[in-house]
Design an enzyme around this catalytic site. Sequence first.
Site, short mmCIF file in Angstrom:
data_model
loop_
_atom_site.label_atom_id
_atom_site.label_comp_id
_atom_site.label_asym_id
_atom_site.label_seq_id
_atom_site.Cartn_x
_atom_site.Cartn_y
_atom_site.Cartn_z
N LYS A 1 14.54 0.16 3.38
CA LYS A 1 14.42 1.53 2.87
C LYS A 1 15.80 2.17 3.02
O LYS A 1 15.97 3.23 3.62
CB LYS A 1 13.34 2.26 3.71
CG LYS A 1 12.91 3.59 3.18
CD LYS A 1 11.93 3.55 2.04
CE LYS A 1 11.72 4.96 1.53
NZ LYS A 1 10.90 5.07 0.33
N ASP B 1 5.46 -5.61 10.40
CA ASP B 1 4.16 -5.40 11.05
C ASP B 1 3.16 -4.86 10.03
O ASP B 1 2.05 -5.37 9.88
CB ASP B 1 4.36 -4.42 12.22
CG ASP B 1 3.20 -4.44 13.19
OD1 ASP B 1 2.30 -5.30 13.05
OD2 ASP B 1 3.18 -3.60 14.10
N TYR C 1 10.83 -0.38 17.14
CA TYR C 1 10.09 -0.89 18.30
C TYR C 1 11.03 -1.18 19.47
O TYR C 1 10.66 -1.86 20.42
CB TYR C 1 9.32 -2.16 17.94
CG TYR C 1 8.13 -1.93 17.03
CD1 TYR C 1 7.73 -0.65 16.66
CD2 TYR C 1 7.38 -3.01 16.55
CE1 TYR C 1 6.63 -0.45 15.83
CE2 TYR C 1 6.29 -2.81 15.72
CZ TYR C 1 5.92 -1.53 15.36
OH TYR C 1 4.83 -1.34 14.55
N ASP D 1 8.25 0.56 0.42
CA ASP D 1 7.05 1.27 -0.03
C ASP D 1 6.59 0.73 -1.39
O ASP D 1 5.42 0.43 -1.61
CB ASP D 1 7.26 2.79 -0.05
CG ASP D 1 8.60 3.21 -0.65
OD1 ASP D 1 9.41 2.34 -1.00
OD2 ASP D 1 8.84 4.44 -0.77
MG MG Z 1 0.15 -5.30 14.09
#
Ligand code: MG
Length: 326
Positions: free
Chosen positions: A167, A223, A120, A199
């Site tokens: 990860k 998120d 992000y 995951d």
């Molecule tokens: Mg969100």
Amino acid sequence: MSEEIAVIPGDGIGREVVPAALEVLEALDLGFEFREGVAGDRVLESRGEALPEETYDLAAEADATLFGAAGETAADVILPLREAVGSFANVRPARAYPGVDSVRPETDLVFVRENTEGVYAGIESEIADGVTTLTRVITDSASRKIAEFGFEYAEANGYDDVTVAHKANVMRTTDGQFLDSVATVAEAGGYEYDEALMDALAMHLVLRPESYGVIVCPNLAGDVLSDLAAGLVGGLGLLPSANVGEDNALFEPVHGSAPDIAGEGIANPAATVLSAAMLLEHLGYDAAAATVRDAVETVLAEGPRTPDLGGDASTSAVTEAIVERL
Ligand code: MG
Ligand code: NAI
């Protein structure tokens, strides 16, 4: 000393649930000074910008901010506002409440999400026609900061388990850095934790959420995993969050402006009232925060409830019930 609280309702149900939370805060009679700021889709229409400078400054200069939601302009509003308060940590508790229908009633998780970088960071390009790239930024300083915050949060709030999501088997350099930074902080502070591939963690959170407590995550993982946890506990109407900085913070429900129900007076105010409780705790009003949480829990257990929780009560009826139980 009077605390100055910036209040930014925004769009849609933000304009219904923020006034509800404000009613609860006002009922506590703590002598706070509330200053309202405007932001969102309607402000873009009327003034040509979704986040006027005066609203940014209001949040930057306040002791804390309560934000509702923005609509289509969400990214143009919430990202700068998080920056205005210098937020580096996004804290998202996901708890199941007695009396509320949930997939996993044993869920009691807190996501501590890095709030400034990762995928992000906003570094995307189209390098050729039909070929796009994104740069994932992971720094030692931001990773240490979020790790420190996560460990301290777990200790202060009685969580035994800290899990670090990553990860690094694929993103070897960036998540390798993330894990190295976490390990350095843990060693210096004598903290224990587990590492989990994000995951597989998504699956384990669904199958046995009771095995986890605080989950420290890079930005995108936090998120996604926290929204997954929202699904485990009965939906978005219940999830509060905090964007924490060094000496300022912004509190907001995890949900958006909910245009499908906006204006009907049936939005669940719990997520925003619980965000207000996090605000109180952040400012050191622990007893008041506990009072608000208890009142919300009692109302969730006994009703009245809004339609998203299977009831038929209005936002104002639920808010009144919460205020009565303070
Ligand atoms: Mg969100
Ligand atoms: P949303 O969270 O607004 O709504 C998703 C679903 O949950 C809807 O069916 C809605 O009615 C329901 N819901 C959400 N909060 C509720 C509450 N308090 N009580 C009862 N039901 C509730 O997410 P959606 O639909 O994806 O996005 C709608 C708008 O909100 C978009 O314009 C989006 O950009 C914006 N948004 C803003 C955010 C922010 O300001 N931080 C975060 C997420 C979305």
